[in-house]
Design a protein around this motif. Structure first.
Motif, mmCIF file in Angstrom:
data_model
loop_
_atom_site.group_PDB
_atom_site.id
_atom_site.type_symbol
_atom_site.label_atom_id
_atom_site.label_comp_id
_atom_site.label_asym_id
_atom_site.label_seq_id
_atom_site.Cartn_x
_atom_site.Cartn_y
_atom_site.Cartn_z
ATOM 1 N N MET A 1 0.311 2.811 -1.730
ATOM 2 C CA MET A 1 1.116 1.597 -1.563
ATOM 3 C C MET A 1 0.657 0.805 -0.355
ATOM 4 N N GLY A 2 0.396 1.504 0.749
ATOM 5 C CA GLY A 2 -0.069 0.815 1.945
ATOM 6 C C GLY A 2 -1.408 0.144 1.733
ATOM 7 N N LYS A 3 -2.338 0.842 1.127
ATOM 8 C CA LYS A 3 -3.676 0.299 0.910
ATOM 9 C C LYS A 3 -3.671 -0.863 -0.084
ATOM 10 N N SER A 4 -2.742 -0.826 -1.040
ATOM 11 C CA SER A 4 -2.690 -1.864 -2.076
ATOM 12 C C SER A 4 -1.703 -2.973 -1.755
ATOM 13 N N HIS A 5 -1.136 -2.945 -0.552
ATOM 14 C CA HIS A 5 -0.234 -4.003 -0.082
ATOM 15 C C HIS A 5 0.977 -4.186 -1.008
ATOM 16 N N ILE A 6 1.548 -3.072 -1.435
ATOM 17 C CA ILE A 6 2.729 -3.098 -2.293
ATOM 18 C C ILE A 6 3.972 -2.987 -1.410
ATOM 19 N N ILE A 7 4.913 -3.871 -1.601
ATOM 20 C CA ILE A 7 6.125 -3.917 -0.778
ATOM 21 C C ILE A 7 7.139 -2.902 -1.288
ATOM 22 N N ALA A 8 7.792 -2.206 -0.369
ATOM 23 C CA ALA A 8 8.863 -1.267 -0.710
ATOM 24 C C ALA A 8 10.205 -1.923 -0.441
#
Length: 333
Positions: free
Chosen positions: A168-175
């Motif tokens: 998620m961090g590497k793919s810039h996905i927001i939580a």
């Protein structure tokens, strides 16, 4: 909205059965005292029709940054869809992993199409299996149609596997997380532990580990499921313990923090409630922090939040709320 040391709180809620044209009129008539973003729902059975409607009505309801719809909402699962191990029968958790609400190939195609059309995607995912498949979909969409303006989001992020937090961090996905849930103690839930094991259950509600892996976390309440109180959200994010407004507070008030290693700092909790929430909805240049050139949207508190003990933040009182430079609430008025 909320402010302390330069950040403005953006709370979330479910707009229950309110037609978007009604919200548009309210915004035009000056009835909004907050900025609202909506979504177009995309359902498996009617994907084509829903996508066509979203494209056709993309800007139909927009009102000068007060009400905007630029996101498509998907539901990957309803209750935890889990990665193995799981048992075949465990009461309400029978089977351990429910099937996704979408055919996986179909979901991947649909989410890619959404990003291709310039929509952000906000997907509900409660289990580690659903989380993994949604991340796959987002990575595939951005590989096919790279767009730096796309901000894909996963709501809830429960039971996420550690390796998928890194993705998620590497793919810039927001939580999109809900601190009100962080006070739960999942390892005390015998049925869950029996199904998936304590190591899996410990990852039910991650928070600090997401931030430490570069994930942009945008906190909210999931109102009406939980009370929409940003100050209480800050407290739970920092302490992972129950607050007084919880219906079960008296039962759990003396229970130690759930997964204390996942507690976040005041600064991290504020950013997640404020500028990160603004970033999620493309408003970080308009609101979310106090800066020259931004809209004045803040509140005045009766106490210094930086010196208030974390376990008493929910007791701080709001004295005044300012929206677009105008006072819209003043205590005692």
């Amino acid at each position: 909205m909320f402010n302390a040391k330069g950040y403005t709180l953006l709370c979330d809620c479910h707009l229950l059965e309110i037609p978007y044209d009604v919200l548009t009129e309210m915004a035009k008539n000056g009835e909004f005292t907050a900025r609202v973003t909506g979504v177009f729902n995309v359902y498996d059975a009617t994907r084509k029709e829903d996508m066509e409607r979203a494209i056709a009505e993309r800007t139909k309801y927009d009102v000068e940054g007060l009400f905007t719809i630029d996101t498509l909402k998907y539901f990957a699962d309803g209750t935890p869809s889990m990665i193995e191990p799981f048992v075949e029968t465990a009461g309400d958790l029978a089977g351990g992993r429910e099937p996704l609400l979408w055919d996986e190939e179909h979901m991947m195609e649909s989410i890619a199409e959404a990003n291709k059309e310039g929509f952000n995607v906000h997907t509900h995912a409660m289990g580690s299996y659903a989380m993994r498949r949604v991340i796959d979909c987002y990575e595939n969409a951005q590989k096919l149609y790279p767009n730096p303006n796309i901000r894909n989001i996963i709501a809830h992020c429960t039971f996420i596997a550690p390796e998928d937090i890194v993705r998620m961090g590497k793919s810039h996905i927001i939580a999109s997380d809900q601190p009100g849930w962080f006070s739960a103690t999942p390892t005390d839930e015998k049925g869950m532990v029996a199904c998936w094991g304590e190591d899996v259950v410990r990852h039910t509600y991650p928070s600090k580990s997401l931030i430490d892996n570069g994930v942009v976390c945008a906190y909210g309440s999931d109102f009406v499921v939980n009370p929409a109180c940003g100050l209480a959200g800050l407290q739970v994010a920092m302490t992972r313990r129950h607050v007084k407004m919880d219906l079960t507070y008296e039962l759990y008030k003396d229970v130690p923090a759930s997964m204390p290693e996942e507690c976040v700092s005041l600064r991290e909790a504020l950013q997640a409630h404020t500028i990160n929430a603004a970033y999620q909805v493309h408003l970080e240049n308009v609101t979310g922090s106090i800066e020259v050139g931004k809209s004045a949207e803040l509140i005045v508190l009766d106490s210094d939040i930086e010196t208030t003990p974390a376990e008493h933040i929910e007791d701080i009182q709001v004295l005044e709320t300012v929206f677009k430079g105008q006072t819209v609430f003043k205590k005692g008025s």
